[in-house]
Design an enzyme around this catalytic site. Structure first.
Site, PDB file in Angstrom:
ATOM      1  N   THR A  72       0.818  -1.222   0.000  1.00 31.11           N
ATOM      2  CA  THR A  72       0.000   0.000   0.000  1.00 31.11           C
ATOM      3  C   THR A  72       0.849   1.269   0.000  1.00 31.11           C
ATOM      4  O   THR A  72       1.905   1.298   0.624  1.00 31.11           O
ATOM      5  CB  THR A  72      -0.861  -0.047   1.275  1.00 31.11           C
ATOM      6  OG1 THR A  72      -1.783  -1.115   1.151  1.00 31.11           O
ATOM      7  CG2 THR A  72      -1.609   1.232   1.536  1.00 31.11           C
TER       8      THR A  72
ATOM      9  N   ARG B   3     -14.179  -7.018  -0.527  1.00 32.69           N
ATOM     10  CA  ARG B   3     -13.718  -6.663   0.822  1.00 32.69           C
ATOM     11  C   ARG B   3     -13.152  -5.236   0.768  1.00 32.69           C
ATOM     12  O   ARG B   3     -12.457  -4.871  -0.164  1.00 32.69           O
ATOM     13  CB  ARG B   3     -12.643  -7.651   1.270  1.00 32.69           C
ATOM     14  CG  ARG B   3     -11.938  -7.277   2.582  1.00 32.69           C
ATOM     15  CD  ARG B   3     -10.652  -6.511   2.314  1.00 32.69           C
ATOM     16  NE  ARG B   3      -9.854  -6.307   3.529  1.00 32.69           N
ATOM     17  CZ  ARG B   3      -8.763  -5.549   3.576  1.00 32.69           C
ATOM     18  NH1 ARG B   3      -8.339  -4.941   2.493  1.00 32.69           N
ATOM     19  NH2 ARG B   3      -8.102  -5.398   4.692  1.00 32.69           N
TER      20      ARG B   3
ATOM     21  N   ASP C  21      -8.979  -0.469   5.319  1.00 32.39           N
ATOM     22  CA  ASP C  21      -8.962   0.831   6.003  1.00 32.39           C
ATOM     23  C   ASP C  21      -8.618   1.985   5.068  1.00 32.39           C
ATOM     24  O   ASP C  21      -8.978   3.132   5.337  1.00 32.39           O
ATOM     25  CB  ASP C  21      -7.934   0.792   7.146  1.00 32.39           C
ATOM     26  CG  ASP C  21      -6.525   0.511   6.627  1.00 32.39           C
ATOM     27  OD1 ASP C  21      -6.359  -0.403   5.788  1.00 32.39           O
ATOM     28  OD2 ASP C  21      -5.582   1.206   7.043  1.00 32.39           O
TER      29      ASP C  21
ATOM     30  N   THR D 241      -0.744   2.111   6.885  1.00 31.90           N
ATOM     31  CA  THR D 241      -0.583   0.872   6.125  1.00 31.90           C
ATOM     32  C   THR D 241      -0.456  -0.289   7.099  1.00 31.90           C
ATOM     33  O   THR D 241       0.185  -0.170   8.138  1.00 31.90           O
ATOM     34  CB  THR D 241       0.642   0.914   5.196  1.00 31.90           C
ATOM     35  OG1 THR D 241       0.763  -0.385   4.569  1.00 31.90           O
ATOM     36  CG2 THR D 241       1.929   1.242   5.922  1.00 31.90           C
TER      37      THR D 241
ATOM     38  N   GLY E  85      -5.641  -4.024   7.581  1.00 32.01           N
ATOM     39  CA  GLY E  85      -6.726  -3.047   7.508  1.00 32.01           C
ATOM     40  C   GLY E  85      -7.831  -3.234   8.526  1.00 32.01           C
ATOM     41  O   GLY E  85      -8.341  -2.252   9.087  1.00 32.01           O
TER      42      GLY E  85
HETATM   43  N1  ASP Z   1      -4.185  -1.505   4.828  1.00 32.27           N
HETATM   44  C1  ASP Z   1      -4.341  -2.203   3.581  1.00 32.27           C
HETATM   45  C2  ASP Z   1      -5.615  -3.001   3.595  1.00 32.27           C
HETATM   46  O1  ASP Z   1      -5.936  -3.592   4.597  1.00 32.27           O
HETATM   47  C3  ASP Z   1      -3.217  -3.148   3.296  1.00 32.27           C
HETATM   48  C4  ASP Z   1      -1.839  -2.569   3.434  1.00 32.27           C
HETATM   49  O2  ASP Z   1      -1.637  -1.523   4.036  1.00 32.27           O
HETATM   50  O3  ASP Z   1      -0.907  -3.190   2.904  1.00 32.27           O
HETATM   51  O4  ASP Z   1      -6.267  -3.065   2.586  1.00 32.27           O
END
Ligand code: ASP
Length: 308
Positions: free
Chosen positions: A175, A203, A206, A226, A229
């Site tokens: 992310t 799905r 966050d 990040t 989530g």
């Molecule tokens: N926070 C992101 C999610 O849950 C994933 C990530 O930060 O790599 O979609």
């Protein structure tokens, strides 16, 4: 010159130091530094924080290294579904998109939702139809196809497990996000992601949720998160940093430390966040082995790092 600053991240997780060759590290850091530099240019010319974060995130979305835009992971159905959001701290305006596909730069679509619709969050086909109407740049499925991501998905395909992109041994990391303070005292934050490998169809994490993955308020700070989530949603992590500053009087560094190291771990909230306050102090903190990150304060040197 008034203070200004920008920070970016390219995801956090269990990054194995042994598997990080010098060449690989260099190419990740170059991408991060390019994103910082492009955002810094905007700020240095007196541009707005909102433009700086959008510019920086687009650079990372266009890089195949990161799990956002072009490099997005596969969901359980073998598709790329992306989430993104953007917020500016002056008027607390925000825009976001969830479960979008084929959009080259989801962060710019999120900004259009903020500026050209009466809504904050559009999802799925509604967001896609909105993108069409506003002539947003689209790409075919091939643009998003990546052999590493495909193999990564094959390892979890057909199971109930899903995984944080950056915790996989194939080293294609996460992310992306950016936070900035401009010379007018304006703050902004943006986050963009392909989510988690093998995540269930539609799905939502966050990243597109204002307050969870992204938040900006000129009273306190701008934050982009990040990590896992679901945990960041339950902690309302980005807003929690603001709240601890606004109501508890904490400085940014302490507010971030508490959320990253005290609030998130009991919720299995592996990950990290980047933040900047109204004085241009930048904080980049995480509770796992590494976080791809970079920053610049004022017109100063561009810094980047992966491990602690
Ligand atoms: N926070 C992101 C999610 O849950 C994933 C990530 O930060 O790599 O979609």
């Amino acid at each position: 010159m008034k203070p200004f600053a920008i920070a970016v991240h390219g995801g956090a997780g269990t990054i194995a130091r042994a598997e990080m060759t010098p060449a690989r590290e260099k190419s990740y850091r170059e991408a991060l530094e390019e994103a910082v530099r492009r955002g810094q240019d905007v700020l240095q010319r007196g541009g707005h924080a909102l433009d700086a974060v959008e510019t920086a995130v687009r650079v990372l979305e266009d890089s195949p290294h990161f799990n956002a835009g072009r490099g997005s992971v596969f969901n359980a159905d073998g598709q790329h579904e992306m989430d993104a959001s953007i917020m500016e701290g002056t008027s607390l305006r925000a825009g976001a998109v969830a479960c979008v596909h084929n959009v080259k730069n989801p962060v710019s679509l999120a900004r259009l939702v903020m500026e050209k619709s009466p809504h904050v969050l559009l999802s799925g086909m509604g967001a896609f139809e909105f993108a069409h109407r506003h002539k947003v740049m689209l790409e075919d499925d091939q643009y998003f196809f990546d052999q590493f991501r495909y193999e990564q998905w094959q390892r979890t395909r057909g199971t109930d497990t899903y995984q944080l992109d950056h915790s996989d041994e194939d080293r294609k990391y996460g992310t992306v996000g950016a936070v900035a303070l401009d010379q007018q005292g304006g703050l902004a934050a943006a986050t963009s992601t392909g989510g988690m490998t093998n995540k269930q169809f539609q799905r939502i994490g966050d990243s597109p949720l204002i307050g969870a993955g992204t938040y900006a308020n000129n009273r306190t700070c701008a934050v982009s998160c990040t990590g896992h989530g679901e945990s960041f949603i339950r902690a309302v992590a980005a807003h929690e940093v603001h709240a601890r500053m606004a109501h508890g009087g904490l400085p940014l560094v302490e507010a971030v430390r508490q959320v990253v190291h005290e609030v998130l771990p009991p919720l299995e909230g592996d990950g990290g966040m980047i933040a900047v306050d109204t004085n241009g102090h930048v904080v980049l903190d995480f509770n796992c082995t590494g976080m791809y990150r970079g920053y610049a304060m004022g017109g100063g040197a561009v810094e980047s790092a992966i491990f602690r």
